[in-house]
Design a protein around this motif. Structure first.
Motif, mmCIF file in Angstrom:
data_model
loop_
_atom_site.group_PDB
_atom_site.id
_atom_site.type_symbol
_atom_site.label_atom_id
_atom_site.label_comp_id
_atom_site.label_asym_id
_atom_site.label_seq_id
_atom_site.Cartn_x
_atom_site.Cartn_y
_atom_site.Cartn_z
ATOM 1 N N ASN A 18 0.794 -1.209 0.000
ATOM 2 C CA ASN A 18 0.000 0.000 0.000
ATOM 3 C C ASN A 18 0.835 1.271 0.000
ATOM 4 N N ALA A 19 2.071 1.133 0.412
ATOM 5 C CA ALA A 19 2.944 2.312 0.408
ATOM 6 C C ALA A 19 3.110 2.867 -0.997
ATOM 7 N N LEU A 20 2.840 1.989 -1.933
ATOM 8 C CA LEU A 20 3.001 2.451 -3.325
ATOM 9 C C LEU A 20 1.882 3.375 -3.783
ATOM 10 N N LYS A 21 0.869 3.497 -2.946
ATOM 11 C CA LYS A 21 -0.203 4.432 -3.298
ATOM 12 C C LYS A 21 0.358 5.845 -3.457
ATOM 13 N N ASP A 54 12.766 6.601 -9.084
ATOM 14 C CA ASP A 54 14.079 6.647 -8.415
ATOM 15 C C ASP A 54 13.919 6.924 -6.924
ATOM 16 N N GLN A 55 13.065 7.936 -6.687
ATOM 17 C CA GLN A 55 12.821 8.329 -5.297
ATOM 18 C C GLN A 55 12.208 7.180 -4.520
ATOM 19 N N ALA A 56 11.243 6.506 -5.171
ATOM 20 C CA ALA A 56 10.575 5.377 -4.514
ATOM 21 C C ALA A 56 11.572 4.262 -4.236
ATOM 22 N N THR A 57 12.478 4.104 -5.146
ATOM 23 C CA THR A 57 13.518 3.094 -4.949
ATOM 24 C C THR A 57 14.401 3.484 -3.767
ATOM 25 N N TYR A 58 14.731 4.794 -3.780
ATOM 26 C CA TYR A 58 15.581 5.314 -2.707
ATOM 27 C C TYR A 58 14.900 5.141 -1.360
ATOM 28 N N GLU A 59 13.576 5.336 -1.320
ATOM 29 C CA GLU A 59 12.822 5.210 -0.086
ATOM 30 C C GLU A 59 12.514 3.758 0.257
ATOM 31 N N GLY A 60 12.900 2.896 -0.623
ATOM 32 C CA GLY A 60 12.702 1.477 -0.367
ATOM 33 C C GLY A 60 11.287 1.003 -0.633
#
Lengths: 1064, 98
Positions: free
Chosen positions: A72-75, A95-101
């Protein structure tokens, strides 16, 4: 909060402070933006839609898949992606989402690798196109689904595609330029943006205020994952000029308040995505405008100089109009302005003025604006002329080379095939045309060509944009637009026909003349001196028609022209102005001549290569082979050569020529050997070969078979004067039974003509002509009665030169003569003898069967068909002539009798016939015969003897039945002697007949006539050289645009007429 | 007397003009097309053909019609060429009747 997309015209809710906007193209404003910065995770809930065109489908699938799987974090990422306005943004978010894990890069590895190699220019470009379409430019819809464009990798590729579409006329010049400038600006913006990002990355916090230089929102930047605050500005819907001005840092004190408001409005529009209006923000002239009228004038100027689109011009104009009504009392009406912040055009609402509103004063076009168009036109003209000259020079150079090569091949003067025009030239031509059009239109406007109504609104104009802008009634606008499309004549490219609803504008004729003169002078300047001279002479020849230059007194001069001169002028203009019927016919005539000329060329070519019988035979053999080779080479080089591949072909051609040359040398050796081997050939054989050559070289195809001269001429009958090597011209007369007349008793023959190769009738014709020339008005009575009062056919029959009953004709030799003495006696001079021929003393020489198709009169002319071989063919090779195949000969259809009915029966009374369930009558009305149907006369016997349909039934579908009935009546008619109808073509229910010969007294047997339903519509002559026939002038349309029924009929038989000639 | 036919008047939208003006414009139209055609045609002709045309024009009796017939005989696409020039001119000088 609503989780959906807002659509055109729908007002979005206010932007939250923390909303993140990626604004580059304005596409989100067009669509409306719903902002949902924080979405609470909901278990296994898949978002409905990710409506960002920048998010690739595979990314979307993967994200939704992961969310559905419980991530759900991907929302948050999903929401971020909603606002991505470029692929680059998408990458940043991922990229940011990747960085944030939140995601694993591996899940999107494929996308990353693809995205790195993918250029998002085309996507941005398509987005821009979509914006333009949304703003009211439906012309660009054609590009929306352009696959080539979608797949374009970079700007260069897009530019190429755009040029292509422009050349394909899929987009206008204006659109092309607009799109091109977008590409340029995008490139600049991209670079600028990169620089700004670099700078912004250096600061910890960014205050994303509007850039008053660029009037665009800066790109969103995240620092350490913290969403920065939005600038302290009201939501878009509440933006006022004041608030914007404040945000932008105030106004220039030198500007008038009115201009301030206007500039604020422009700024609003720019912020809203109309970046193409940026240029107005720095428009000094606009900034210095002191009042509304001046603003109007400047706007109009920008519109006419194509800097401002019509739609934007209208948007800005309507703002001024609406502002005016409020500012006078209340200052700026904010509500009204808000309404205008997102103009109708952006909302997808069709723009147009409101019926009944008071129009603004029409802008006057200043000379400076005209000058701008002048400059544009001058440049476009120069470019076009330059491209044209360049093309012509290259074409000329290569054409000369080509001609030289072809000449070396032995095929004479050969032009290089016309190739495709270079794209640059076509583009220049198109740009020139567009510039010309704009210039013309501007002049038309400045020339006050409009008609205004009582309210001052333009109700009639020659300018479509002006009409659009000024017509008060939407219906009228719609009608106008529908009828025109553009302010240019709509012409059918096939026929040249103009659609109704257009008229000439004398002022445009002036302009066009001037423009053409300017362009032509540039092109002619660069011409070869010879071409220049030709152009000058040919142009002068046109002026000569009117015996002077200038058009002021054309009408007066025209009136002075004789009918004949006027006809020439009419024809010339008709050929140019209305169509090419004259040219076509002229071409047909020339074609006929060319056939003859072609034969001469062949004869010359073959003859020059044949010196001896053996050599001739070998030459013929090799000539044929060489010819075949040449043809192969020609085919290879004549049909596939153009300016681009000439060089390549040139090399190959040279190689082929070399090879061909080698073959020729070998042939010469073989030929020499053959000649030596044939040294013992008998003279007889040689003579036979020569005779073969000679006889074959006679003009014509169908001719009597005759044995050798020696075998047919009785010994001792040939006078020494007769060359025994001559070719029989009229067959054999040596055994003629014509009774020799004592030369002492033969009266003097004052008029004498040589036998014509075209036959006795022609000879008699010639004789008559000579008699008239010699005697003038004082023709001796006997000559008048015995010769001139009778037709040549009658005389030919009377003297025994022609046996109509058996279809036989007499034969004579070249060098023999026919003469007339002062008593009207006809004297036939042959073999040194002179004989009187008359009805009692007929020609008793050899008669021959006359091939029916050779002459309508049974072959009298045919009798003289064997022309003596020209000297230059005495040793020439046989010539292959193309036999003209005539259509099956039909007996002429004349009204002398009715088939199966005795003449007496028709002599009195009425005969009734049935046709298609109806009846018609053929009546013998004294000297006349008429066909009646339902009491109406539909046809009568004309003076030509033909059954002629009444004129009023000749044309029109409504008389189709009458014409069919006429044909039926015609089929019951019996033929008349004296003419041949060798072609009958069904035509619009009736028939068109080609008739050869003339059965009227004194009629010319060479006459060739065309009858349409019995009405003579064309007449001319057919000779051994070809046919020359023209539509009767009173039936020609002259300047008519559409062919008359007679012209149509004439065209229907043209294939038959073309190439028709007497084969003697 | 009507010098021009109804069709030519209709074709070139001359109906609203006085007859003198109609005739004048028709001549000018003819001249413009004629010259445009010449410029294009000269480029297509071979050198030899140009010389032939030059000689033809040296004859006093040569008329523009002769020139056109000559060009038509030498240039296979001549009719199309004339047609294009006619259309081009129409687009320049004809305007809609509102």
């Amino acid at each position: 909060m609503k989780d959906s997309i807002y659509h055109l015209g729908e007002t979005p809710p206010p932007l939250p402070k923390d909303a993140r906007i990626f604004e580059e193209s304005g596409i989100h404003f067009e669509k409306g933006v719903e902002v949902d910065p924080v979405v609470k995770p909901q278990s296994r809930e898949v978002p409905e839609q990710l409506d960002s065109m920048y998010v690739p489908a595979d990314v979307f699938s993967k994200i939704t898949e992961l969310i559905a799987g419980g991530n759900n974090a991907l929302k948050q990422v999903f929401n971020d992606l909603k606002y991505a306005n470029s692929l680059k943004s998408v990458m940043e978010i991922l990229d940011q989402a990747t960085y944030e894990g939140l995601i694993h890069k591996e899940d999107f590895q494929q996308y990353f690798s693809e995205a790195n190699s993918f250029n998002n220019v085309s996507i941005q470009f398509l987005s821009y196109i979509k914006t333009l379409i949304g703003m009211g430019n439906p012309r660009l819809e054609v590009l929306q689904n352009d696959e080539e464009l979608k797949n374009a990798r970079d700007e260069k590729e897009i530019e190429k595609i755009l040029l292509k579409r422009f050349l394909e006329a899929k987009i206008t010049h204006k659109d092309w330029q607009t799109l091109k400038s977008f590409l340029d600006e995008s490139h600049e913006d991209e670079m600028l943006k990169e620089r700004e990002e670099e700078e912004l990355e250096k600061v910890e916090e960014v205050d994303p205020v509007f850039d008053d230089k660029k009037f665009t929102m800066p790109p969103f930047v995240k620092v350490d994952g913290v969403v920065p605050d939005m600038p302290d500005i009201p939501p878009l819907e509440q933006v006022t000029p004041e608030s914007l001005a404040e945000a932008l840092g105030g106004n220039d004190d030198t500007e008038t308040p009115y201009t301030d408001e206007f500039f604020s409005y422009i700024n609003t529009l720019v912020v809203a995505g109309k970046t193409e209006l940026k240029f107005l923000q720095n428009d000094e002239e606009l900034r210095n405008a002191q009042n509304e009228t001046e603003i109007h004038r400047v706007l109009y100027s920008r519109f006419t100089s194509l800097k401002l689109s019509y739609e934007d011009w209208q948007t800005l104009k309507s703002f001024l109009d609406e502002s005016r009504s409020y500012t006078s009392e209340q200052g700026v009406d904010l509500e009204k302005m808000n309404k205008n912040e997102i103009p109708d055009s952006l909302r997808g609402v069709e723009s147009g003025t409101t019926p009944g509103e008071v129009p603004p004063p029409l802008p006057k076009v200043e000379s400076s604006e005209i000058s701008a168009l002048d400059k544009e036109l001058m440049e476009a003209r120069a470019e076009y002329a330059s491209q044209m000259v360049d093309y012509q020079n290259k074409s000329r150079e290569k054409g000369s080379k080509y001609a030289r090569i072809m000449s070396e091949l032995g095929v004479g003067d050969k032009k290089m095939p016309e190739g495709e025009l270079p794209a640059e030239l076509v583009a220049a031509q198109k740009a020139y045309t567009e510039a010309k059009k704009r210039k013309y239109e501007s002049i038309m406007i400045s020339g006050n060509e409009e008609t205004h109504n009582i309210a001052g609104r333009v109700v009639e104009t020659n300018n479509l944009d002006m009409a659009k802008a000024s017509l008060s009634e939407y219906e009228a606008l719609n009608k106008y637009t529908k009828a025109l499309g553009e302010v240019r004549a709509i012409v059918n490219p096939e026929t040249g026909e103009t659609l109704p609803g257009f008229e000439i504008n004398p002022k445009l004729v002036d302009l066009s003349e001037q423009e053409r003169r300017l362009l032509q002078s540039r092109i002619v300047e660069s011409m070869h001196p010879r071409e220049k001279g030709i152009f000058a002479k040919a142009t002068a020849s046109f002026g000569k028609i009117f015996t002077g230059e200038g058009a002021q007194n054309v009408y007066a001069r025209w009136e002075k022209l004789s009918p004949r001169e006027r006809l020439v002028v009419r024809n010339v203009l008709a050929g140019l102005v209305v169509g090419t019927s004259i040219l076509t016919f002229g071409g047909a005539t020339l074609t006929g001549a060319a056939v003859v000329g072609g034969a001469r060329i062949v004869r010359g070519m073959v003859g020059s290569g044949a010196s001896t019988a053996t050599g001739l035979g070998m030459d013929l053999f090799f000539e044929k082979k060489n010819q075949e080779n040449r043809e192969k080479i020609l085919k290879r080089y004549a049909y596939n050569v153009n300016l681009d591949n000439l060089e390549e072909h040139d090399k190959k051609l040279a190689e082929d020529l070399k090879e061909q040359d080698g073959k020729r040398r070998r042939q010469i050796l073989i030929k020499s050997g053959a000649m030596i081997a044939a040294g013992g050939i008998s003279n007889l054989a040689l003579t036979e070969l020569q005779n073969l050559s000679n006889s074959a070289s006679s003009v014509g195809v169908v001719r009597p078979r005759v044995d050798s001269y020696e075998t047919k001429v009785p010994e001792g009958k040939i006078t020494p004067a007769v060359d025994n090597t001559r070719t029989p011209q009229v067959g054999v007369v040596g055994n003629a039974l014509t009774k020799p007349t004592d030369s002492l008793n033969v009266p003097k023959s004052p008029v004498q003509v040589e036998l014509s190769s075209r036959g006795f009738i022609q000879t008699i014709d010639d004789m008559k002509e000579k008699l008239r020339a010699q005697y003038g008005e004082d023709i001796p009575l006997k000559i008048q009665e015995n010769i001139l009062d009778k037709s040549s056919i009658e005389l030919a029959q009377e003297f025994g030169f022609y046996d109509a009953e058996h279809g036989r004709s007499g034969m004579g030799f070249k060098g023999e003569h026919l003469g007339v003495d002062s008593n009207g006696n006809v004297i036939y001079e042959h073999g040194g003898k002179k004989e009187i021929v008359s009805s009692e003393q007929k020609f008793t020489g050899r008669m021959m069967e006359a091939p029916e198709q050779l002459h309508p009169l049974g072959g009298v002319e045919t009798a003289h068909a064997i022309e003596s071989a020209p000297d230059d063919t005495q040793t020439s090779a046989p010539i292959e002539y193309t036999e003209v195949t005539y259509p099956t000969i039909r007996r002429p259809v004349f009204l002398d009798m009715i088939k199966h009915i005795k003449p007496a029966e028709i002599e009195s009374g009425v005969l009734t016939f049935q046709f298609m369930g109806k009846s018609y009558d053929i009546t013998n009305d004294g000297a006349n015969k008429v066909v009646t149907f339902e009491g109406n006369k539909i046809a009568h016997a004309s003076s030509t003897g033909m059954l002629q349909l009444e004129d009023k039934f000749q044309n029109g579908a409504e008389y189709l039945e009458v014409r069919k009935m006429y044909v039926n009546a015609l089929s019951r008619m019996e033929d008349s002697p004296g003419v041949l109808t060798f072609e009958t073509i069904p035509f619009e229910g009736g028939v068109v007949q080609v008739v050869w010969g003339d059965n009227t007294p004194g009629g010319n047997p060479k006459n060739l006539r065309v009858f349409m339903n019995g009405k003579e519509i064309a007449h001319g002559e057919v000779t051994v050289k070809g046919s020359k026939i023209d539509l009767n002038t009173d039936l020609k349309s002259g300047f008519w645009f559409k062919d008359t029924v007679y012209e149509r009929a004439f065209k229907a038989v043209k294939p038959t007429l073309k190439g028709l000639k007497i084969i003697s | 007397m009507n010098i021009l036919s109804h069709e030519i008047i209709q074709e070139w939208g001359l109906g609203k003009l006085p007859e003198e003006k109609q005739v004048e414009l028709v001549e000018r139209i003819g001249r413009m097309i004629y010259q445009a055609v010449l410029v294009r045609a000269l480029d297509i002709l071979s050198e030899k053909e140009q010389v032939e045309l030059d000689l033809l024009l040296d004859e006093d009796v040569t008329t523009p019609q002769d020139v056109l017939v000559f060009l038509n005989s030498k240039i296979p696409t001549f009719e199309r060429l004339v047609q294009e020039e006619r259309i081009s001119l129409k687009e320049d000088i004809l305007v809609p009747t509102v």
